[in-house]
Every structure is written in C-alpha cells, then in structure tokens.
Design an enzyme around this catalytic site. Sequence first.
Site, PDB file in Angstrom:
ATOM      1  N   LYS A 234      -4.558   2.921 -78.627  1.00 49.02           N
ATOM      2  CA  LYS A 234      -5.778   2.424 -77.976  1.00 49.02           C
ATOM      3  C   LYS A 234      -6.442   3.541 -77.160  1.00 49.02           C
ATOM      4  O   LYS A 234      -7.662   3.748 -77.234  1.00 49.02           O
ATOM      5  CB  LYS A 234      -5.443   1.227 -77.064  1.00 49.02           C
ATOM      6  CG  LYS A 234      -5.091  -0.032 -77.846  1.00 49.02           C
ATOM      7  CD  LYS A 234      -4.435  -1.125 -76.998  1.00 49.02           C
ATOM      8  CE  LYS A 234      -3.969  -2.260 -77.898  1.00 49.02           C
ATOM      9  NZ  LYS A 234      -3.271  -3.342 -77.183  1.00 49.02           N
TER      10      LYS A 234
ATOM     11  N   GLN B  75      -0.635  -4.679 -71.502  1.00 52.42           N
ATOM     12  CA  GLN B  75       0.029  -4.832 -72.801  1.00 52.42           C
ATOM     13  C   GLN B  75       1.118  -5.898 -72.732  1.00 52.42           C
ATOM     14  O   GLN B  75       1.915  -5.941 -71.798  1.00 52.42           O
ATOM     15  CB  GLN B  75       0.608  -3.479 -73.245  1.00 52.42           C
ATOM     16  CG  GLN B  75       1.142  -3.464 -74.669  1.00 52.42           C
ATOM     17  CD  GLN B  75       0.077  -3.655 -75.739  1.00 52.42           C
ATOM     18  OE1 GLN B  75      -1.096  -3.319 -75.548  1.00 52.42           O
ATOM     19  NE2 GLN B  75       0.462  -4.201 -76.864  1.00 52.42           N
TER      20      GLN B  75
ATOM     21  N   ASP C 136      -9.210  -8.539 -73.563  1.00 55.94           N
ATOM     22  CA  ASP C 136      -8.251  -9.204 -74.456  1.00 55.94           C
ATOM     23  C   ASP C 136      -8.651 -10.657 -74.725  1.00 55.94           C
ATOM     24  O   ASP C 136      -8.149 -11.266 -75.670  1.00 55.94           O
ATOM     25  CB  ASP C 136      -6.854  -9.227 -73.800  1.00 55.94           C
ATOM     26  CG  ASP C 136      -5.938  -8.124 -74.302  1.00 55.94           C
ATOM     27  OD1 ASP C 136      -6.116  -7.691 -75.453  1.00 55.94           O
ATOM     28  OD2 ASP C 136      -5.026  -7.735 -73.545  1.00 55.94           O
TER      29      ASP C 136
END
Length: 290
Positions: A52, A96, A119
């Site tokens: 990412k 994460q 997200d």
Amino acid sequence: MATIIDGKKVAEEVLAECAGEIAELKEAGITPGLAVVLVGEDPASQVYVNSKVRKCAELGIHSEKIVLSKEATQEEVLETVQRLNADPAIHGILVQSPPPPQIHEEEIVRAIEPAKDVDGFHPENVAKLALEDSTGFVPCTPAGCMRLLKAAGVETSGAEAVVVGRSMIVGKPMALLLMARGSDATVTVAHSRTKDLAAVCRRADIIVAAVGIAEFIGADFVKEGATIIDVGINRVEDASAKRGYRLCGDVAFDEVLEKAGAVTPVPGGVGPMTIAMLMKNTIKAAKALG
Ligand code: GUN
C-alpha cells in the site's frame, strides 16, 4: 474454458484514473495523504502494508507508515488514531486487520474519523453503504470485485449471486453492493453453517468466494458458464516453491476453469484491485476534506 479476468490490467486502468485526479488535486494545492497503521508483526499484514505504501509513492500520494509493537496497548493505538484524525496532511487512515489479540478492533475502528475512514469499516460508512448514500466509503475489496465484474462485462441485473463468507471486510459489503439499485442482483449470503453449500453455489450466475480456505470451491460448486470472483489469498506449503509456500485462492482454479464462464486468478485478480480502490478512496477523502 473460462475467460481469465485480468485484475492487474483493470487495476492499471483504475490507477491511471487516479493519476489524473491526483494531478488535479495537486494543481489545487492538495496532496492526498494516507496513513497506514500496522500493529504487530503478522507477515501477511507486513506484505500488504508495504505494498500500500509503495503504491502511494508510485502515484505521488503522501503516505505515513506507523508500526506499533505487538505488545502495543489499546491506548497507544487510540492515541495514534487521534493524532492522525487531527493531522491535516492525512486524508485517509487505515489500521491493518487483524491486530494482536489485546487490541479491541471495534473500538479502534470507531475512533477513526469517518471522513478519513478509507477502509469503509466505521459504522457511519457501513450505514451509508446500506442506505446507498454515495458520500460514504465503500470497503476496498468488495468495491474492487464490483469493478472487475463491470470490466468483464458481467450482467448483474437479475443475476443470482452467491457470496460465500459474511465478514464485515468482504461478505456483507459485497452482498449490499450486489443488491444495490443499479447492480440489481438477487443475493444469497452463505457461510460455514450453510446446508449443502455446493448446491446453493450451483444456483449462482456469480459466485464471490471469501471463505479463507484454500481451494475450497471446486467444480461441483459451479454452474456451467458462471462467473467466479476469488477473494481468497492462502499460503499453502509447497517444498518446490522458493519461499516454501505458494499462494492460492479459495477456488480450485484449474478444475473450475473448465466449467466457469469467467474466473479471477490468485494472484493477479482481486488483490491488485483492493489496493487500487484504496487509492481511489484516499483521493475521494482528499477531495472532500481539502
Ligand atoms: N486486512 C485484510 N484486508 C484488509 C483491508 O481491506 N483493510 C484493512 N485495514 N485490513 C485488512
């Protein structure tokens, strides 16, 4: 023989769109910024976080990678999120998943400013997805799956779709996207307690596999000509492979290839799309926040 849906190619198209939008933002004096928080040392998470950050650098998105120890406390993670919420150079925040067991992930997700929740896991964004309010953030993996279906020319309207898996990251948002106005699929969400899963899947024109079990969806789950989207990334021991393991999806690719109409490979299917959609969401956040 099925068509193989090339996720890398479709991701490149999305990233080319991103590059144009980033150039426009920079002309307006805004550099999009993404913060990626990794708690602990999970090897797969390290790979995802690094890719990412690398993609941000390639595109000219500012990024900050914050690594907290595997013994980090809930307070430390919350303080990190609060600092990033207040940082005007950061438009998107991602913690994460999965974090180590001492971390209460739900509380962390709720602490992220919804306007920076790229997200799409915050309850406000989950609600917006259910309400079909396009001002929210859609989780990156299911958004990527929808884009793959579109790129492959798959008709979703009136189609029977079976989503295998009911997670908040993939299964539930995927079901909402498929049933939304404009997509108009008839959706079944199957999971580990579903009776005769193979028979349920055989009804499907579209199967989205997100079970987390290597090569679980075999040819006997697949109707002739169906489209199969494989969200799984599993490490399977393989002594002949350089690293000692190989990557495979939740779909038994070789045998399904004979029967399906179209199928995504692993790697090179959904994976590259997830990162591309994260870049899209970060740009969307930067546009809204300025
Ligand atoms: N772990 C697996 N997929 C994801 C994702 O899309 N976002 C985050 N934050 N963690 C993940």
